[in-house]
Design a protein around this motif. Structure first.
Motif, short mmCIF file in Angstrom:
data_model
loop_
_atom_site.label_atom_id
_atom_site.label_comp_id
_atom_site.label_asym_id
_atom_site.label_seq_id
_atom_site.Cartn_x
_atom_site.Cartn_y
_atom_site.Cartn_z
N ALA A 46 0.82 -1.22 0.00
CA ALA A 46 0.00 0.00 0.00
C ALA A 46 0.85 1.26 0.00
O ALA A 46 0.33 2.36 -0.24
CB ALA A 46 -0.93 0.02 1.21
N VAL A 47 2.15 1.13 0.24
CA VAL A 47 3.05 2.28 0.34
C VAL A 47 3.66 2.59 -1.02
O VAL A 47 4.22 1.72 -1.68
CB VAL A 47 4.16 2.04 1.38
N LYS A 48 3.55 3.84 -1.43
CA LYS A 48 4.18 4.34 -2.65
C LYS A 48 5.16 5.44 -2.24
O LYS A 48 4.77 6.39 -1.56
CB LYS A 48 3.13 4.89 -3.62
N VAL A 49 6.41 5.33 -2.66
CA VAL A 49 7.45 6.28 -2.27
C VAL A 49 7.95 7.06 -3.48
O VAL A 49 8.21 6.48 -4.55
CB VAL A 49 8.64 5.58 -1.58
N ILE A 50 8.06 8.36 -3.31
CA ILE A 50 8.60 9.24 -4.34
C ILE A 50 9.84 9.93 -3.76
O ILE A 50 9.76 10.52 -2.67
CB ILE A 50 7.58 10.31 -4.76
N HIS A 51 10.97 9.84 -4.43
CA HIS A 51 12.20 10.46 -3.96
C HIS A 51 12.56 11.65 -4.85
O HIS A 51 12.67 11.50 -6.07
CB HIS A 51 13.37 9.47 -3.99
N PHE A 52 12.76 12.82 -4.26
CA PHE A 52 13.30 13.96 -4.99
C PHE A 52 14.81 13.85 -5.07
O PHE A 52 15.46 13.31 -4.17
CB PHE A 52 12.94 15.28 -4.28
N GLU A 53 15.40 14.38 -6.13
CA GLU A 53 16.85 14.40 -6.26
C GLU A 53 17.49 15.32 -5.24
O GLU A 53 18.61 15.07 -4.78
CB GLU A 53 17.25 14.84 -7.68
N LYS A 54 16.79 16.38 -4.87
CA LYS A 54 17.31 17.33 -3.89
C LYS A 54 16.13 17.96 -3.16
O LYS A 54 14.97 17.81 -3.56
CB LYS A 54 18.14 18.42 -4.57
N HIS A 55 16.42 18.67 -2.09
CA HIS A 55 15.38 19.32 -1.30
C HIS A 55 14.74 20.45 -2.10
O HIS A 55 15.40 21.38 -2.55
CB HIS A 55 16.01 19.89 -0.02
N CYS A 56 13.42 20.35 -2.30
CA CYS A 56 12.71 21.33 -3.12
C CYS A 56 11.65 22.10 -2.35
O CYS A 56 11.08 23.06 -2.89
CB CYS A 56 12.05 20.63 -4.31
N GLY A 57 11.34 21.72 -1.13
CA GLY A 57 10.36 22.43 -0.34
C GLY A 57 9.02 21.71 -0.27
O GLY A 57 8.70 20.85 -1.09
N GLN A 58 8.22 22.10 0.72
CA GLN A 58 6.99 21.37 1.00
C GLN A 58 5.95 21.49 -0.11
O GLN A 58 5.22 20.55 -0.40
CB GLN A 58 6.38 21.84 2.32
N THR A 59 5.88 22.66 -0.75
CA THR A 59 4.90 22.80 -1.83
C THR A 59 5.18 21.82 -2.96
O THR A 59 4.25 21.19 -3.50
CB THR A 59 4.90 24.24 -2.40
N ALA A 60 6.45 21.66 -3.32
CA ALA A 60 6.81 20.71 -4.36
C ALA A 60 6.44 19.29 -3.96
O ALA A 60 5.93 18.51 -4.77
CB ALA A 60 8.31 20.80 -4.66
N ALA A 61 6.69 18.94 -2.69
CA ALA A 61 6.37 17.60 -2.21
C ALA A 61 4.86 17.36 -2.21
O ALA A 61 4.39 16.29 -2.60
CB ALA A 61 6.94 17.40 -0.82
N VAL A 62 4.10 18.36 -1.79
CA VAL A 62 2.64 18.24 -1.81
C VAL A 62 2.15 18.08 -3.25
O VAL A 62 1.32 17.21 -3.54
CB VAL A 62 1.99 19.48 -1.15
N SER A 63 2.65 18.90 -4.14
CA SER A 63 2.23 18.84 -5.55
C SER A 63 2.52 17.48 -6.16
O SER A 63 1.67 16.88 -6.82
CB SER A 63 2.92 19.94 -6.34
N ALA A 64 3.73 16.97 -5.94
CA ALA A 64 4.11 15.67 -6.50
C ALA A 64 3.23 14.57 -5.92
O ALA A 64 2.79 13.66 -6.64
CB ALA A 64 5.58 15.38 -6.21
N GLY A 65 2.97 14.63 -4.61
CA GLY A 65 2.14 13.61 -3.98
C GLY A 65 0.72 13.61 -4.50
O GLY A 65 0.14 12.55 -4.77
N LEU A 66 0.15 14.79 -4.67
CA LEU A 66 -1.21 14.88 -5.21
C LEU A 66 -1.27 14.32 -6.63
O LEU A 66 -2.20 13.58 -6.99
CB LEU A 66 -1.69 16.33 -5.20
N LYS A 67 -0.28 14.66 -7.45
CA LYS A 67 -0.28 14.22 -8.84
C LYS A 67 -0.06 12.71 -8.97
O LYS A 67 -0.60 12.07 -9.88
CB LYS A 67 0.80 14.97 -9.63
#
Length: 239
Positions: A61-82
């Motif tokens: 049930a777990v899906k993990v998304i890794h960013f290449e570098k720290h981009c900030g919470q808005t970017a993480a929220v946006s990627a997770g929603l998409k």
């Protein structure tokens, strides 16, 4: 289609992740037909990435998304929603201060409204912490003409259509209720619990809390005045 997606931005939360996963799983199992936990690693510098990969390996049930570098919470929220696939999407932080069981306190309101914003209770925070947030909230509501009391609450629940309507820019994760209203959706606030952080410390400095978001409020107000609204009275029928 998956019934519920729980989207969680993660940044340097190695001490919280196992308990976070356990608390979410305990809260949602036997409550919904299908669910997923979308964990977005925002370029963490501790052991978070490895722990997340292990959770994904042991729990389908777990899906993990890794960013290449720290981009900030808005970017993480946006990627997770998409990247989420649920009919409903819950958004929460990884610091264990939100109780995932409160998702089901918000869920009965979906259907009556499109977006439910958690209003935190029992914060137990000092005035030094609360004052900047209260000032920002007052300024924001004064400028936008809204009455949202806790727009930076991490716990939110929304319909898929609301998430798909967002086009986020840096800092705008703080204004999801306003953006939902701008996009024509209905919003309500519902009280939720809020607990003390068990491990680590907040990633936001005091000065940053004072000034963060003021420019965003101005931008939001400018966008709000430029929202295109129209109703079609008639249109050509296709042959």
């Amino acid at each position: 289609m998956i019934k519920l997606s729980i989207v969680v931005p993660v940044y340097n939360e190695e001490d919280n992740l196992l308990e976070l996963h356990r608390s979410i799983t305990d809260a949602v199992k036997n409550k919904v037909d299908s669910y997923e936990i979308v964990l977005v690693d925002d370029g963490s510098r501790d052991r978070s990435a490895g722990i997340l990969d292990e959770l994904a390996r042991t729990d389908r049930a777990v899906k993990v998304i890794h960013f290449e570098k720290h981009c900030g919470q808005t970017a993480a929220v946006s990627a997770g929603l998409k990247q989420s696939g649920g009919e409903l999407i819950a958004l929460m932080d990884a610091d264990l201060r939100s109780d995932p069981r409160d998702i089901f306190r918000l869920m009965p309101f979906i259907g009556r409204v499109d977006f439910v914003n958690g209003k935190r209770m029992n914060e137990g925070k000092s005035l030094l912490y609360k004052l900047p947030a209260q000032v920002r909230s007052m300024i924001r509501n004064w400028l936008t003409g809204e009455h949202i009391r806790d727009f930076i609450s991490p716990l939110k629940l929304m319909r898929r259509e609301v998430a798909d309507s967002f086009h986020l820019y840096n800092g705008m994760h703080r204004y999801l209720p306003t953006l939902a209203i701008m996009n024509g959706f209905s919003v309500i606030e519902v009280s939720v619990t809020h607990r003390k952080r068990k491990h680590g410390s907040s990633n936001n400095a005091f000065i940053k809390r004072i000034f963060a978001g003021f420019l965003d409020v101005v931008v939001i107000c400018m966008l709000k005045k430029r929202v295109i609204r129209y109703r079609i009275r008639s249109s050509p029928n296709p042959e």
